[in-house]
Enzyme design. Sequence first.
Site: not given
Length: 389
Positions: A125, A366
């Site tokens: 990510c 997240c």
Amino acid sequence: MTITQDVVTIPRKQPEGDKVNLVGLTRVQLRDALIGVGTPEKKAKMRASQIWQWIYQKGVRDFESMTNLAKDFRATLDENFVVEVPEVVSKHVSTDGTRKYLVRIAGGHEVETVYIPEEGRGTLCISSQVGCTLTCSFCHTGTQRLVRNLTAGEIVGQVMLARDDLDEWPEPGVPNPPEARLLSNIVLMGMGEPLYNFENVRDAMKIAMDPEGISLSRRRITLSTSGVVPEIARTADEIGCMLAVSFHATTDEVRDKLVPINKKWNIAELLDALRAYPKASNSERITFEYVMLKGVNDSDEDAHRLVELIKGIPAKINLIPFNEWPGAPYERSSGNRIRAFSDIVFNAGYASPVRKPRGEDIMAACGQLKSATERERKSRKQIESEAGM
């Protein structure tokens, strides 16, 4: 039409006398840079290809090791260029194997990059901006002010530094088949809105996909946007990667609060752009990301509305249990509520996996990026202030 913000990207041109970093240059830019230091035009394309392979296929950072280049040419390269990636300031490893890197870029700014190991794959990510301007109310990353865009080199450099840490560059003469890779997927879901930094994201991903370099399939790269509608079609045309959308609500009233960009491009406009997305097909579905917030967007009615809204769009729905952070105004939906929501979506014919939170113990999940780091530094400053330092 290009969508921009009032932010800057550190320009590639550097003060006289400074060496130019080759990481992040497109093939054409690399060729032109070589011509600029005296490489004959007829040879520049071939030399650029050789250097490209050394940097992105083999992970080599010093010109002296590029042994298929003439010695005097290597000396010229060393005089004028460098091959540098962002600096890893710190690394935290979660109990589940997730790795979070605090990365320093030009100007002393910092972003975070997260590697998530899974069965048969590994996902990185990466961030595209320092901070974020979207101020999504459930996302702690969005509470940090936007400083600037990352350059293409700083974006693809995150991939390179992760491969360094994973010791994944092939040994000389030893092939590194894609199926053996630890880093097999990229998601642009870190700090920032990728479509507000389109050109640099595009150039970085073109490098990541180049078959003579890092060589990741475009279907292994997913760009996540909160809904910058005018740039969505351009993503398919100029990058060609998979698309994910931070959706999170089924009415404009709720989405205006959760994802304020909705006030500029509402749900109807966003869905129209997604229906027209050139890459949308049953084999390349658009991913709808939907964070589950207790009593806010998690009712049966929301699930049924979601199914109606996305009709006609090849899609899957990723349900994301809310990752809480200190002072967060929301709570995570219960497991039973998430399962009930998922069942409604699944029974309507859409895949509706519930994302397993990863790296929560190191604030790598997240919406949590830079949270722990910023909080630790604030605490240190407070301590110093109280001590009169």
